[in-house]
Design an enzyme around this catalytic site. Structure first.
Site, short mmCIF file in Angstrom:
data_model
loop_
_atom_site.label_atom_id
_atom_site.label_comp_id
_atom_site.label_asym_id
_atom_site.label_seq_id
_atom_site.Cartn_x
_atom_site.Cartn_y
_atom_site.Cartn_z
CG HIS A 93 -1.66 1.23 1.49
ND1 HIS A 93 -3.03 1.35 1.26
CD2 HIS A 93 -1.27 2.45 1.98
CE1 HIS A 93 -3.42 2.57 1.58
NE2 HIS A 93 -2.37 3.25 2.03
CD GLU A 94 1.99 3.70 3.66
OE1 GLU A 94 2.39 4.75 3.14
OE2 GLU A 94 0.92 3.61 4.28
CG HIS A 117 0.45 6.18 -0.72
ND1 HIS A 117 -0.71 6.64 -1.29
CD2 HIS A 117 0.11 5.67 0.50
CE1 HIS A 117 -1.71 6.42 -0.45
NE2 HIS A 117 -1.25 5.82 0.62
CD GLU A 148 -4.48 6.57 2.59
OE1 GLU A 148 -4.26 5.36 2.77
OE2 GLU A 148 -3.57 7.42 2.55
#
Length: 297
Positions: free
Chosen positions: A140-141, A144, A213
């Protein structure tokens, strides 16, 4: 930079639109300041310096504020190993790896571009999640970083900071202190415009934050092929954050928009004020994605 993370045109278009609208807002705000007060030039110079510092040193500022430190593969072999695997899978440069020695279970990515990025996890999240769940959070990070939305959020948040500073300067520093009869009107106008600019930028950045998100949840889960592990991590973290002392949560609240899960999770009067979509929304989206991928339980 092309990676194997699933592209998200919705995220890209929202980043462009948000940046454009905030840019127009910034130009209009600066123009009004220049027209109303001699102090505007100095304020803009200071603001420009702050914007440069916030953009160029965003990774160092974030790590310092969260008491994080860069760790080597020898210091954190499992964490580095997970990021190595994910970066190889995503075909992207490996960011620096950091650990923040705090009990708050969370993670965040920061940095002005993929080559100068940092992914930081807390000791709290490492202690609470198993290897697969932590890998889901790391994916997930990393999404980004790959989508460059960290840099956009850093710049987008600046206008609200500037407007807040101008408001404080006007209230406590006495903009237009000369004895001109129009000084009070000028000061009140600047303060009023600053408040309006802050409110608009607040709503715009939070709208972008919520969407990014969801985009990172989807891209990260598609990279690992295991949406259920990310959902499990979200559930664990959200439940455990509720047990963290409110004092510690308030100290971390400034980083809400950059965290994997919000430090403050209370219900707000409107979703417009939230930096993250609700847990239910995120879990529903991941459940749908799991069925689309035919993930085995």
């Amino acid at each position: 930079m092309k990676t194997r993370f699933a592209p998200d045109r919705g995220l890209s278009s929202r980043m462009v639109i948000t940046s454009f609208l905030l840019g127009l807002l910034y130009v209009g705000f600066v123009a009004l300041l220049i027209a109303l007060t001699r102090s505007a030039v100095l304020a803009v110079l200071i603001a420009g310096g702050m914007l440069f510092a916030q953009y160029w040193f965003s990774d160092r500022i974030a790590l310092y504020a969260m008491h994080g430190r860069i760790v080597t593969p020898e210091e954190a072999p499992q964490l580095h190993g997970a990021i190595d695997r994910l970066c190889a899978l995503a075909d992207m440069p490996k960011p620096r790896v950091a650990i923040a020695d705090v009990d708050l279970p969370n993670a965040f990515a920061t940095g002005r571009n993929p080559k100068n990025a940092v992914v930081c996890v807390t000791t709290g999240i490492m202690r609470r999640l198993d290897a697969d769940e932590l890998e889901g959070v790391l994916a997930h990070e990393l999404s980004h970083v790959a989508h460059r939305d960290v840099a956009v959020m850093t710049i987008a948040s600046f206008l609200g900071v500037l407007a807040g500073l101008i408001t404080r300067f006007g209230l406590y520093g006495g903009l237009g202190r000369n004895r001109d009869q129009n000084a009070a009107v000028i000061m009140l106008t600047i303060i009023g415009v600053s408040i309006a600019v802050y409110a608009i930028s607040f709503v715009l950045t939070r709208a972008l934050s919520r969407y990014r998100e969801l985009a990172a949840d989807r891209a990260g889960a598609m990279l690992t092929g295991r949406p259920s592990t990310l959902a499990s991590a979200l559930t664990k973290i959200s439940g455990d954050i509720a047990q963290i002392p409110s004092r510690d949560l308030r100290q971390a609240q400034a980083f809400n928009a950059f965290f994997f899960a919000p430090a403050i999770t209370g219900k707000s009067l409107s979703s417009l004020f939230s930096t993250h979509p609700s847990l239910e929304t995120r879990l529903d989206r991941l459940g749908t994605l799991s069925r689309e991928l035919g993930e085995q339980a």
